[in-house]
Design a protein around this motif. Structure first.
Motif, PDB file in Angstrom:
ATOM      1  N   TRP A   1      55.810 -17.016  16.826  1.00 22.18           N
ATOM      2  CA  TRP A   1      54.855 -18.215  16.887  1.00 22.18           C
ATOM      3  C   TRP A   1      54.951 -18.131  15.534  1.00 22.18           C
ATOM      4  O   TRP A   1      54.571 -19.442  15.048  1.00 22.18           O
ATOM      5  CB  TRP A   1      53.396 -17.045  17.415  1.00 22.18           C
ATOM      6  N   ASP A   2      55.157 -17.026  14.383  1.00 20.86           N
ATOM      7  CA  ASP A   2      54.891 -17.945  13.038  1.00 20.86           C
ATOM      8  C   ASP A   2      56.281 -18.315  12.961  1.00 20.86           C
ATOM      9  O   ASP A   2      56.470 -19.286  12.158  1.00 20.86           O
ATOM     10  CB  ASP A   2      56.144 -16.039  12.697  1.00 20.86           C
ATOM     11  N   TYR A   3      57.480 -18.922  13.381  1.00 19.85           N
ATOM     12  CA  TYR A   3      58.506 -19.843  13.445  1.00 19.85           C
ATOM     13  C   TYR A   3      57.576 -20.799  13.663  1.00 19.85           C
ATOM     14  O   TYR A   3      57.857 -21.809  12.871  1.00 19.85           O
ATOM     15  CB  TYR A   3      59.344 -18.921  14.051  1.00 19.85           C
ATOM     16  N   GLN A   4      56.688 -21.406  14.557  1.00 20.49           N
ATOM     17  CA  GLN A   4      56.415 -21.962  14.926  1.00 20.49           C
ATOM     18  C   GLN A   4      55.201 -22.502  13.816  1.00 20.49           C
ATOM     19  O   GLN A   4      55.115 -23.779  13.356  1.00 20.49           O
ATOM     20  CB  GLN A   4      55.502 -22.283  15.984  1.00 20.49           C
ATOM     21  N   GLU A   5      54.937 -21.760  13.665  1.00 19.55           N
ATOM     22  CA  GLU A   5      53.633 -21.920  12.483  1.00 19.55           C
ATOM     23  C   GLU A   5      54.276 -22.220  11.141  1.00 19.55           C
ATOM     24  O   GLU A   5      53.988 -23.054   9.730  1.00 19.55           O
ATOM     25  CB  GLU A   5      52.582 -21.086  11.792  1.00 19.55           C
ATOM     26  N   GLU A   6      55.769 -21.939  10.987  1.00 20.84           N
ATOM     27  CA  GLU A   6      57.263 -22.272   9.735  1.00 20.84           C
ATOM     28  C   GLU A   6      56.579 -23.548   9.578  1.00 20.84           C
ATOM     29  O   GLU A   6      56.750 -24.862   9.066  1.00 20.84           O
ATOM     30  CB  GLU A   6      57.360 -20.979   9.312  1.00 20.84           C
TER      31      GLU A   6
END
Length: 220
Positions: A7-12
């Protein structure tokens, strides 16, 4: 991959695309945002969309901990769903200004890619009016969902996406009311065909259909 890490990578990726679009709109001469399609399998996890009902999770916090299941309230549309091993989760981070600015068409296009993939395995699937996702026997006596969709879109950049049950452990869906729908079943390719599938083979076929429908070429 752990759900939070992904999820964090998607947000980036999402934030980078949105900021690039804002900069271009403000007159900076920059290339258009890159488009990404992430494929992942998660450890056992339930995710609740922002329009979902917590009552659709049928386990207590202690039961979740005891069974090693993660639980996240997230910023996509839709209700509660399950992700786990044997399921292809796809996260397109697409700038729809480069394709078409119609979120309903976007969802139907993702559904179509899954429907076409299933047809290569002689599984006939389709849609149910008013319900997002891909269904088998949608207008028959035993409708069952084989893929769920839930997305976020801002400035026509998308994130989150679809969950496609290939070799999924379907008993985990008994611990929730999937997508808030309590009168229809959930299925997988493995259950429909009576055998497990090669995940990479299914991903490759799915990628071809997504590439054709969005008229893109993927670069690994």
């Amino acid at each position: 991959m752990d759900y939070q890490a992904c999820w964090d990578y998607q947000e980036e990726l999402f934030a980078a695309a949105v900021s690039r679009k804002i900069a271009i709109r403000n007159g900076e001469e920059l290339p258009l945002p890159e488009n990404h399609l992430l494929y992942v399998e998660h450890p056992h996890v339930f995710t609740l969309g922002k329009s979902g009902e917590e009552e659709n999770l049928l386990l207590t916090e202690q039961e979740l901990n005891d069974q090693g299941i993660q639980y996240y309230k997230i910023n996509r549309g839709g209700d509660i769903t399950y992700h786990g091993p044997g399921q292809i989760v796809g996260y397109p981070i697409f700038d729809l200004d480069q394709f078409f600015t119609d979120i309903h068409r976007y969802l139907r296009t993702l559904e179509e890619a899954i429907i076409l993939t299933l047809s290569e395995y002689q599984i006939e699937a389709g849609r149910i009016d008013g319900l997002t996702g891909v269904w088998i026997d949608g207008d028959g006596e035993n409708p069952r969902k084989i893929a769920a969709l839930g997305v976020k879109c801002s400035r026509w950049v998308t994130m989150h996406g679809f969950a496609f049950n290939v070799n999924s452990q379907l008993e985990y869906f008994d611990k929730i009311i999937p997508c808030g729908i309590d009168d229809k079943a959930v299925t997988s390719m493995e259950k429909e065909l009576g055998r497990s599938l090669d995940m990479n083979e299914v991903k490759e076929k799915l990628s071809v259909h997504i590439a054709n429908l969005f008229d893109v070429d993927f670069v690994n």
